[in-house]
Write a protein that holds these residues in place. Structure first.
Motif, PDB file in Angstrom:
ATOM      1  N   SER A 195     -18.061 -60.905 -67.598  1.00 18.74           N
ATOM      2  CA  SER A 195     -17.861 -61.058 -66.175  1.00 18.74           C
ATOM      3  C   SER A 195     -18.732 -60.533 -65.348  1.00 18.74           C
ATOM      4  O   SER A 195     -19.217 -60.684 -64.130  1.00 18.74           O
ATOM      5  CB  SER A 195     -16.585 -60.707 -65.620  1.00 18.74           C
ATOM      6  OG  SER A 195     -16.210 -59.460 -65.495  1.00 18.74           O
ATOM      7  N   THR A 196     -19.552 -59.180 -65.764  1.00 12.69           N
ATOM      8  CA  THR A 196     -20.552 -58.226 -65.094  1.00 12.69           C
ATOM      9  C   THR A 196     -21.843 -58.687 -65.600  1.00 12.69           C
ATOM     10  O   THR A 196     -22.861 -58.177 -64.755  1.00 12.69           O
ATOM     11  CB  THR A 196     -20.236 -56.854 -65.302  1.00 12.69           C
ATOM     12  OG1 THR A 196     -20.270 -56.563 -66.886  1.00 12.69           O
ATOM     13  CG2 THR A 196     -18.766 -56.361 -65.013  1.00 12.69           C
ATOM     14  N   ARG A 197     -22.051 -59.505 -66.544  1.00 10.14           N
ATOM     15  CA  ARG A 197     -23.398 -59.646 -67.032  1.00 10.14           C
ATOM     16  C   ARG A 197     -24.311 -60.805 -66.071  1.00 10.14           C
ATOM     17  O   ARG A 197     -23.454 -61.537 -65.312  1.00 10.14           O
ATOM     18  CB  ARG A 197     -23.502 -60.498 -68.201  1.00 10.14           C
ATOM     19  CG  ARG A 197     -23.058 -59.411 -69.429  1.00 10.14           C
ATOM     20  CD  ARG A 197     -23.143 -60.432 -70.720  1.00 10.14           C
ATOM     21  NE  ARG A 197     -24.591 -60.716 -70.846  1.00 10.14           N
ATOM     22  CZ  ARG A 197     -24.902 -61.509 -71.878  1.00 10.14           C
ATOM     23  NH1 ARG A 197     -24.037 -62.226 -72.592  1.00 10.14           N
ATOM     24  NH2 ARG A 197     -26.266 -61.962 -72.026  1.00 10.14           N
ATOM     25  N   THR A 199     -25.167 -60.265 -63.071  1.00 13.31           N
ATOM     26  CA  THR A 199     -24.684 -60.053 -61.755  1.00 13.31           C
ATOM     27  C   THR A 199     -25.412 -58.864 -61.111  1.00 13.31           C
ATOM     28  O   THR A 199     -25.529 -58.740 -59.842  1.00 13.31           O
ATOM     29  CB  THR A 199     -23.216 -59.694 -61.579  1.00 13.31           C
ATOM     30  OG1 THR A 199     -22.757 -58.688 -62.308  1.00 13.31           O
ATOM     31  CG2 THR A 199     -22.493 -61.079 -62.222  1.00 13.31           C
ATOM     32  N   GLY A 200     -25.915 -57.885 -62.003  1.00 12.44           N
ATOM     33  CA  GLY A 200     -26.652 -56.730 -61.381  1.00 12.44           C
ATOM     34  C   GLY A 200     -27.973 -56.435 -61.676  1.00 12.44           C
ATOM     35  O   GLY A 200     -28.527 -57.243 -62.299  1.00 12.44           O
ATOM     36  N   TYR A 201     -28.972 -55.522 -60.918  1.00 10.66           N
ATOM     37  CA  TYR A 201     -30.084 -55.244 -61.252  1.00 10.66           C
ATOM     38  C   TYR A 201     -30.305 -53.718 -61.548  1.00 10.66           C
ATOM     39  O   TYR A 201     -30.057 -52.787 -60.593  1.00 10.66           O
ATOM     40  CB  TYR A 201     -30.876 -55.685 -59.939  1.00 10.66           C
ATOM     41  CG  TYR A 201     -32.523 -55.423 -60.175  1.00 10.66           C
ATOM     42  CD1 TYR A 201     -33.347 -56.639 -60.570  1.00 10.66           C
ATOM     43  CD2 TYR A 201     -32.999 -54.396 -60.004  1.00 10.66           C
ATOM     44  CE1 TYR A 201     -34.462 -56.608 -60.503  1.00 10.66           C
ATOM     45  CE2 TYR A 201     -34.268 -54.063 -60.204  1.00 10.66           C
ATOM     46  CZ  TYR A 201     -35.393 -55.525 -60.427  1.00 10.66           C
ATOM     47  OH  TYR A 201     -36.468 -55.065 -60.528  1.00 10.66           O
ATOM     48  N   ASP A 206     -34.223 -57.261 -65.590  1.00  9.43           N
ATOM     49  CA  ASP A 206     -33.120 -58.135 -65.050  1.00  9.43           C
ATOM     50  C   ASP A 206     -33.369 -59.239 -64.133  1.00  9.43           C
ATOM     51  O   ASP A 206     -34.337 -58.890 -63.008  1.00  9.43           O
ATOM     52  CB  ASP A 206     -32.034 -56.967 -64.449  1.00  9.43           C
ATOM     53  CG  ASP A 206     -31.426 -56.344 -65.324  1.00  9.43           C
ATOM     54  OD1 ASP A 206     -31.048 -56.587 -66.640  1.00  9.43           O
ATOM     55  OD2 ASP A 206     -31.105 -55.095 -65.080  1.00  9.43           O
ATOM     56  N   PRO A 208     -30.873 -61.401 -61.961  1.00  9.78           N
ATOM     57  CA  PRO A 208     -29.591 -61.580 -61.511  1.00  9.78           C
ATOM     58  C   PRO A 208     -29.481 -63.093 -60.944  1.00  9.78           C
ATOM     59  O   PRO A 208     -30.475 -63.710 -60.110  1.00  9.78           O
ATOM     60  CB  PRO A 208     -28.929 -60.771 -60.252  1.00  9.78           C
ATOM     61  CG  PRO A 208     -30.075 -59.320 -60.282  1.00  9.78           C
ATOM     62  CD  PRO A 208     -31.354 -59.937 -60.998  1.00  9.78           C
ATOM     63  N   ILE A 209     -28.420 -63.555 -61.128  1.00 11.64           N
ATOM     64  CA  ILE A 209     -28.489 -65.068 -60.794  1.00 11.64           C
ATOM     65  C   ILE A 209     -28.540 -65.387 -59.428  1.00 11.64           C
ATOM     66  O   ILE A 209     -29.131 -66.377 -58.907  1.00 11.64           O
ATOM     67  CB  ILE A 209     -26.987 -65.708 -61.388  1.00 11.64           C
ATOM     68  CG1 ILE A 209     -26.945 -65.782 -62.832  1.00 11.64           C
ATOM     69  CG2 ILE A 209     -26.714 -67.178 -60.569  1.00 11.64           C
ATOM     70  CD1 ILE A 209     -25.746 -66.307 -63.475  1.00 11.64           C
ATOM     71  N   SER A 210     -27.852 -64.330 -58.630  1.00 12.08           N
ATOM     72  CA  SER A 210     -28.057 -64.606 -57.116  1.00 12.08           C
ATOM     73  C   SER A 210     -29.552 -64.487 -56.801  1.00 12.08           C
ATOM     74  O   SER A 210     -30.091 -65.460 -55.840  1.00 12.08           O
ATOM     75  CB  SER A 210     -27.269 -63.434 -56.412  1.00 12.08           C
ATOM     76  OG  SER A 210     -27.899 -62.027 -56.874  1.00 12.08           O
ATOM     77  N   HIS A 239     -21.296 -68.573 -65.426  1.00 12.83           N
ATOM     78  CA  HIS A 239     -21.738 -67.912 -64.112  1.00 12.83           C
ATOM     79  C   HIS A 239     -22.262 -68.682 -63.288  1.00 12.83           C
ATOM     80  O   HIS A 239     -21.922 -68.677 -61.995  1.00 12.83           O
ATOM     81  CB  HIS A 239     -22.373 -66.436 -64.133  1.00 12.83           C
ATOM     82  CG  HIS A 239     -21.886 -65.153 -64.573  1.00 12.83           C
ATOM     83  ND1 HIS A 239     -21.141 -64.498 -63.667  1.00 12.83           N
ATOM     84  CD2 HIS A 239     -21.976 -64.617 -65.888  1.00 12.83           C
ATOM     85  CE1 HIS A 239     -20.707 -63.365 -64.187  1.00 12.83           C
ATOM     86  NE2 HIS A 239     -21.220 -63.374 -65.486  1.00 12.83           N
ATOM     87  N   TYR A 243     -21.967 -71.540 -58.956  1.00 13.24           N
ATOM     88  CA  TYR A 243     -23.018 -71.801 -58.083  1.00 13.24           C
ATOM     89  C   TYR A 243     -23.251 -73.456 -58.243  1.00 13.24           C
ATOM     90  O   TYR A 243     -24.167 -74.036 -57.678  1.00 13.24           O
ATOM     91  CB  TYR A 243     -24.141 -71.164 -58.356  1.00 13.24           C
ATOM     92  CG  TYR A 243     -24.368 -69.657 -58.089  1.00 13.24           C
ATOM     93  CD1 TYR A 243     -24.751 -69.372 -56.902  1.00 13.24           C
ATOM     94  CD2 TYR A 243     -23.731 -68.800 -59.110  1.00 13.24           C
ATOM     95  CE1 TYR A 243     -24.540 -67.934 -56.618  1.00 13.24           C
ATOM     96  CE2 TYR A 243     -23.669 -67.534 -58.790  1.00 13.24           C
ATOM     97  CZ  TYR A 243     -24.184 -67.026 -57.520  1.00 13.24           C
ATOM     98  OH  TYR A 243     -24.106 -65.631 -57.264  1.00 13.24           O
TER      99      TYR A 243
END
Length: 381
Positions: A195-197, A199-201, A206, A208-210, A239, A243
């Motif tokens: 769940s944390t993959r 998502t961060g930088y 990296d 991130p999907i965002s 993930h 979206y």
């Protein structure tokens, strides 16, 4: 006839043993560089581990054939094509690669029609697929199902209580998710970690999907349909589901229920190998992601065909994401960089970093994360 069959089995056994020794020597040489073993998923590519497993399974299979005469209790591998294989060959084409491995093909097609399919405890199906026998021939037998199946499943793909009873564990050494997570928490079956993959930088590697979504909006690009090549248990697809992006995940099972886990999350698995042409129509996909399964262990020509198949399914303006592709630093500059540049894609992101595990330090390997955009429009004159 018996002499010819024995010579053939000896030759197959010799080839399998040679292949296993070569792969094992690589793994041993990597392991000796570090006093403490690193996680398997970082030291050796997952597809390499699976090749070892399938080759060793083939050796065991051939050894049984060679040393044990047929008996009434242990069925021997058919020496003539099973009846349903002959029937099917008149109805639909069977890939030519299948016929290169008759001992596997005949075993796979040796069943009683209209009854339960034989249990695939020796991974015959995946052994054939990895050898290019894909799609597998159809069979007229019933697949086995789990004894218990819940009346409902969690809608959250990262739910911590995904029921293991939905999976037929018969052919796997582990019989539940806890066993898999104890072996290696990074196999993809621990939803708390998954769940944390994405998502961060933490580094330039990296994406991130965002950030990916923001990039697509900045370029007025649409993200609705995607393919995740070698996507494990479908974490990227899970993930992206948040979206409203539909992702199809290609995955082999590698001795664990990867495809079953993808479907358990309410996602779409494709059980196909890396060398298989995507069963997707031309120019209909917005994004193709290739994770660590795509790396320097793939022959360059095979990789080139893969990249151009990615181009085939991508629409104009679509994205090709190489996520932590690794190779020798010199090869990235002289081989893979020029190979990627042949596509003529725009470089939206291009980041490299040293691979710091024992194999990376020994071989001078580097990681590459690249986000590339296909030109638009592109058409023949």
């Amino acid at each position: 006839m018996g002499f010819t069959l024995g010579m053939g089995l000896n030759l197959l056994l010799l080839l399998a043993m040679v292949a296993t020794n070569i792969l094992s020597l690589y793994h041993l040489s990597s392991s000796l560089q570090s006093p403490t073993p690193a996680p398997t998923s970082q030291q050796v590519p997952s597809h390499l581990l699976h090749q070892l497993n399938t080759i060793r399974a083939t050796i065991n299979h051939l050894t049984r054939l060679h040393s044990s005469p047929p008996s009434s209790t242990t069925p021997a591998t058919p020496t003539t094509p099973p009846s349903d294989l002959l029937l099917l060959s008149h109805l639909s084409p069977i890939p030519s690669s299948c016929h290169h491995y008759p001992h596997l093909l005949y075993t796979y097609m040796n069943y009683t029609p209209y009854s339960l399919c034989p249990p695939d405890t020796d991974n015959i199906a995946e052994s054939l697929i990895l050898r290019g026998c894909h799609p597998l021939p159809r069979r007229r037998c019933f697949s086995s199902t789990p004894h218990k199946f819940p009346s409902s499943l969690p809608s959250n793909p990262f739910a911590l209580n995904l029921p293991s009873s939905t999976i037929n564990w018969e052919k796997y050494s582990c019989k539940n998710f806890d066993c898999l997570n104890k072996l290696n928490t990074y196999l993809g079956f621990d939803n708390k970690i998954e769940s944390t993959r994405f998502t961060g930088y933490k580094s330039e590697l990296d994406l991130p999907i965002s950030q990916l979504i923001q990039i697509s909006k900045t370029h007025n690009a649409i993200l609705r349909l995607a393919i995740d090549v070698g996507g494990g248990t479908g974490t990227f697809a899970a993930h992206m589901k948040g979206y409203n992006v539909t992702v199809i995940t290609t995955s082999m099972n590698l001795g664990a229920p990867y495809n079953e886990m993808i479907s358990l999350r309410g996602l779409i698995p494709l059980h196909i190998p890396l060398q298989q042409r995507f069963p997707i129509f031309d120019g209909v996909v917005d994004l193709v992601r290739c994770g660590r399964a795509v790396n320097r262990w793939i022959p360059v020509t095979v990789m080139e065909f893969l990249f151009y198949d990615v181009d085939r399914v991508l629409r104009g303006g679509g994205y090709f994401w190489l996520d932590r592709f690794f190779s020798k630093g010199s090869d990235l500059e002289k081989v893979y960089g020029p190979l990627i540049q042949k596509l003529g894609y725009k470089k939206v992101k291009w980041a490299t970093a040293n691979k710091t595990d024992s194999s990376g330090l020994k071989n001078g390997e580097v990681y590459l994360t690249a986000l590339l955009q296909k030109p638009m429009p592109r058409s023949s004159k």
